[in-house]
Design a protein around this motif. Structure first.
Motif, PDB file in Angstrom:
ATOM      1  N   ARG A 387       0.832  -1.209   0.000  1.00 52.62           N
ATOM      2  CA  ARG A 387       0.000   0.000   0.000  1.00 52.62           C
ATOM      3  C   ARG A 387       0.865   1.258   0.000  1.00 52.62           C
ATOM      4  O   ARG A 387       0.577   2.225  -0.709  1.00 52.62           O
ATOM      5  N   ARG A 388       1.964   1.245   0.803  1.00 55.87           N
ATOM      6  CA  ARG A 388       2.851   2.400   0.859  1.00 55.87           C
ATOM      7  C   ARG A 388       3.472   2.689  -0.505  1.00 55.87           C
ATOM      8  O   ARG A 388       3.552   3.832  -0.942  1.00 55.87           O
ATOM      9  N   SER A 389       3.919   1.625  -1.174  1.00 57.80           N
ATOM     10  CA  SER A 389       4.532   1.782  -2.499  1.00 57.80           C
ATOM     11  C   SER A 389       3.526   2.363  -3.496  1.00 57.80           C
ATOM     12  O   SER A 389       3.857   3.248  -4.298  1.00 57.80           O
ATOM     13  N   GLU A 391       0.821   4.175  -2.796  1.00 56.30           N
ATOM     14  CA  GLU A 391       0.504   5.547  -2.416  1.00 56.30           C
ATOM     15  C   GLU A 391       1.585   6.520  -2.877  1.00 56.30           C
ATOM     16  O   GLU A 391       1.311   7.685  -3.180  1.00 56.30           O
ATOM     17  N   GLU A 392       2.839   6.055  -2.906  1.00 56.86           N
ATOM     18  CA  GLU A 392       3.961   6.911  -3.285  1.00 56.86           C
ATOM     19  C   GLU A 392       4.273   6.817  -4.777  1.00 56.86           C
ATOM     20  O   GLU A 392       5.370   7.158  -5.219  1.00 56.86           O
ATOM     21  N   CYS A 393       3.285   6.294  -5.539  1.00 57.82           N
ATOM     22  CA  CYS A 393       3.397   6.197  -7.004  1.00 57.82           C
ATOM     23  C   CYS A 393       4.518   5.264  -7.439  1.00 57.82           C
ATOM     24  O   CYS A 393       5.122   5.450  -8.508  1.00 57.82           O
ATOM     25  N   ARG A 394       4.835   4.307  -6.611  1.00 53.29           N
ATOM     26  CA  ARG A 394       5.837   3.301  -6.986  1.00 53.29           C
ATOM     27  C   ARG A 394       5.106   1.979  -7.239  1.00 53.29           C
ATOM     28  O   ARG A 394       5.347   0.982  -6.579  1.00 53.29           O
ATOM     29  N   GLN A 397       7.090  -1.212  -7.929  1.00 52.03           N
ATOM     30  CA  GLN A 397       7.649  -1.847  -6.736  1.00 52.03           C
ATOM     31  C   GLN A 397       6.557  -2.627  -5.999  1.00 52.03           C
ATOM     32  O   GLN A 397       6.811  -3.721  -5.487  1.00 52.03           O
TER      33      GLN A 397
END
Length: 410
Positions: A387-389, A391-394, A397
Motif C-alpha cells: 500500500r505504501r509503495s 501511495e507513493e506512485c511506486r 515496486q
C-alpha cells in the motif's frame, strides 16, 4: 553487489619481508578473539597478510588502526571478489602459478571455521575462489613447470654457487614449504640433505621420503658446521639462528692457513624470519631472504605472461557469477530472520488454538480462526508495504512485492 565485503591486503608486491614480518598477527587465535565482525578470516603466509571480513571497509580500517597495523590496502565490494579469484589463480603470487596458495587458503578457512569466525558468506567466498583456482590450472598452463617458493630458493642457491653438486644442504623446517624445498633438492646431485625440525618425527618422515638424514633442532648448530647451504622455512614466531653463536661456529670452519672461513650460503624464506639479520655481517656468511627471490619471480612471470592473460580472461568471465553466488548466500541471513519471525507467529497461534481445543471449543471454528489469524499476521506487514509503495506512485515496486510473495503475476 548487495553484500558488504572488505579485504585488507599487505603483500610482497609493495612491502619487504621485514615489513611483512612486522605486520603479522603473532597469534591468529588472538585475532579471532578480538575481531568484531559477523564473519572474518585471516590469511598469513610468507608473502602476505590478508584479512577478509563480512562487513564494511570503514569497520575494517578502524579495527586495523586500533590494532596498530599500518600500510594495509583495503578493498571493498566486487574488488574483494576479484582479488580472491586472482589470488587463487596464482596471478598474485610471488612465483606466478604456484599451487601452494590453494592449500594455504583452504587451511586459513578451516582455522576460521574452527574458531567460529567464518560465517556462510566468508566460507562461500573462499571455497568458491579455491574451486575457481583449481579450474584455472586445468584450463591453462599457468602452473605447468611452475616453481614454488621452496624450489625458487633452491634455484637461487644454484645461481649463487654455480652448482649444488657435491654440496651438503641443511633444510630447517619440515612443514609444507620445507617439503617443497626438500623435494626440489632431491632432484639435484648433492652430497647430503639434512632436515632439522622442532618435531623430530616430522623431520624423520621428510628425510625418509627424500633419502636425507633427520636432525633434532637442538643439533642445529652442529649441522651448520658441516653445511654449505642452509634453507630455513619454519613457522617459528622468533629467530632460531642467532648471530653470536653462528659467529663462533664460523671460526671452526677455518683451517689454520685459510684467510677466511669456508663459505656458508643461508637463504631465509620464513616469515617472520628464522635467521637474525646480523648474521649477514659475519665473515664467510652470505644471507638471502624472500626479497632476493625477485629476479627468479620476474623471469617466471615473463615465461607465463600469456597464461596470466588467459587466467585474467577467466576471472573476468566468472566474476559476475561469483557476485551472484555471494549475494545469494548473504540472502540466507535475511531469509533465516524471516523464517524465525514466521515461526514465532505460528507457535503463538498454535498455542492459542490448542488451549481453545482443550477447553472444549468447536474444532472447525478453532481451525478457521487459526488460519485467518495466521494469514492476517503473516501478510499485515507485506500488505502495508504494498500500500505504501502504491501511495507513493511506486506501483512497479508494489507489483514486484506481490510477485515475490506469491511467485505468480499479480
Amino acid at each position: 553487489m548487495n553484500t558488504s565485503l572488505a579485504l585488507a591486503v599487505f603483500s610482497h608486491a609493495k612491502h619487504s619481508s621485514a615489513e611483512l614480518a612486522a605486520c603479522r598477527f603473532a597469534e591468529e587465535s588472538d585475532f579471532y578473539a578480538s575481531a568484531p565482525f559477523s564473519g572474518c578470516m585471516i590469511l598469513q603466509t610468507c608473502n602476505r597478510v590478508e584479512i577478509l571480513i563480512h562487513g564494511g571497509a570503514d569497520a575494517l580500517s578502524a579495527y586495523l588502526a586500533e590494532a596498530g597495523k599500518e600500510g594495509f590496502a583495503v578493498l571493498e565490494g566486487e574488488a574483494v571478489l576479484s582479488h580472491l579469484l586472482e589470488l587463487a589463480a596464482g596471478t598474485q603470487s610471488l612465483i606466478v602459478g604456484e599451487d601452494q596458495i590453494l592449500g594455504q587458503m583452504k587451511k586459513a578457512l578451516s582455522a576460521a571455521e574452527e574458531a567460529g569466525a567464518a560465517d556462510a558468506v566468508i566460507s562461500a567466498c573462499v571455497s568458491n575462489a579455491v574451486r575457481f583456482g583449481v579450474s584455472v590450472r586445468q584450463k591453462t598452463a599457468i602452473n605447468r613447470g611452475a616453481v614454488s617458493i621452496g624450489s625458487a630458493a633452491v634455484l637461487l642457491a644454484e645461481e649463487e654457487l654455480g652448482t649444488l653438486d657435491g654440496r651438503n644442504i641443511l633444510v630447517v623446517g619440515g612443514g609444507e614449504t620445507g617439503r617443497l624445498v626438500a623435494k626440489a633438492l632431491s632432484e639435484k646431485d648433492i652430497r647430503a640433505i639434512y632436515v632439522a625440525n622442532r618435531s623430530f618425527e616430522n623431520a624423520v618422515a621428510l628425510a625418509e621420503e627424500i633419502g636425507g638424514r633427520a636432525m633434532r633442532l637442538d643439533q642445529l648448530y652442529s649441522c651448520l658446521a658441516e653445511a654449505d647451504v642452509v634453507i630455513s622455512c619454519t613457522a617459528a614466531p622468533h629467530e632460531i639462528i642467532r648471530a653470536e653463536p653462528l659467529s663462533a661456529l664460523m671460526k671452526t670452519r677455518l683451517w689454520p692457513l685459510d684467510e677466511s672461513p669456508r663459505k656458508l650460503l643461508m637463504i631465509d624464506i620464513a616469515s617472520p624470519p628464522d635467521i637474525e639479520y646480523a648474521c649477514a655481517d659475519i665473515s664467510g656468511v652470505s644471507l638471502y631472504t624472500i626479497d632476493d627471490l625477485e629476479g627468479i619471480s620476474k623471469r617466471n612471470m615473463e615465461s607465463r605472461r600469456r597464461e596470466i592473460q588467459s587466467a585474467e580472461e577467466l576471472i573476468t568471465a566468472y566474476l559476475p557469477e561469483f557476485v551472484r553466488i555471494i549475494n545469494r548466500t548473504a540472502a540466507g541471513d535475511v531469509l533465516a530472520e524471516l523464517y524465525s519471525w514466521a515461526e514465532d507467529i505460528r507457535c503463538r497461534e498454535a498455542e492459542k488454538a490448542l488451549r481453545a481445543i482443550r477447553s472444549g471449543g468447536d474444532a472447525e471454528e478453532i481451525i478457521e480462526k487459526l488460519t485467518l489469524s495466521l494469514t492476517k499476521k503473516l501478510l499485515d506487514d507485506a500488505g502495508a508495504a504494498v500500500r505504501r509503495s502504491a501511495e507513493e506512485c511506486r506501483i512497479d515496486q508494489a507489483k514486484s512485492l506481490v510477485t515475490a510473495i506469491t511467485a505468480r503475476k499479480p
